[in-house]
Design an enzyme around this catalytic site. Structure first.
Site, PDB file in Angstrom:
ATOM      1  N   PRO A   2      11.041 -33.690 101.158  1.00  0.00           N
ATOM      2  CA  PRO A   2       9.942 -34.747 100.516  1.00  0.00           C
ATOM      3  C   PRO A   2       9.582 -36.218  99.508  1.00  0.00           C
ATOM      4  O   PRO A   2      11.426 -36.345  99.154  1.00  0.00           O
ATOM      5  CB  PRO A   2       9.465 -33.221  99.345  1.00  0.00           C
ATOM      6  CG  PRO A   2      10.093 -32.378  99.538  1.00  0.00           C
ATOM      7  CD  PRO A   2      11.047 -32.482 100.807  1.00  0.00           C
ATOM      8  N   TYR A   3       9.128 -36.647  99.911  1.00  0.00           N
ATOM      9  CA  TYR A   3       8.979 -37.930  99.755  1.00  0.00           C
ATOM     10  C   TYR A   3       7.875 -38.529  98.619  1.00  0.00           C
ATOM     11  O   TYR A   3       6.134 -37.673  99.033  1.00  0.00           O
ATOM     12  CB  TYR A   3       9.469 -38.772 100.234  1.00  0.00           C
ATOM     13  CG  TYR A   3       9.272 -40.398  99.943  1.00  0.00           C
ATOM     14  CD1 TYR A   3       9.685 -41.147  99.543  1.00  0.00           C
ATOM     15  CD2 TYR A   3       7.354 -41.211 100.066  1.00  0.00           C
ATOM     16  CE1 TYR A   3       9.616 -42.766  98.691  1.00  0.00           C
ATOM     17  CE2 TYR A   3       7.422 -42.748  99.185  1.00  0.00           C
ATOM     18  CZ  TYR A   3       8.580 -43.189  98.436  1.00  0.00           C
ATOM     19  OH  TYR A   3       8.062 -44.402  98.845  1.00  0.00           O
TER      20      TYR A   3
END
Length: 72
Positions: A2-3
């Site tokens: 995830p970013y």
């Protein structure tokens, strides 16, 4: 992996507040999406008030008019 990118106006967000955001978002991603926190990336970008606008006005102008994003 995830970013998450958080964009805020440059108005004195402290190092401690940024750490709280990073930890909170990481925990949320872990809890909701069951992602490994060691693989979660959080980026905080501060934007100058003249470079951010809404409702047809620069935030710098809105601040001069007394309009803020503070909770009431």
């Amino acid at each position: 992996m995830p970013y998450v990118k958080i964009e805020v106006t440059r108005e004195g967000v402290t190092r401690a507040q940024k750490q709280q955001l990073i930890a909170g978002i990481t925990n949320l991603i872990t809890d909701v999406l069951d992602k490994d926190p060691s693989l979660t990336h959080v980026v905080i970008q501060e934007i100058e008030l003249d470079d951010w606008g809404f409702a047809g006005e620069q935030v710098s102008v809105l601040r001069e008019k007394g309009i803020t994003a503070q909770k009431k």
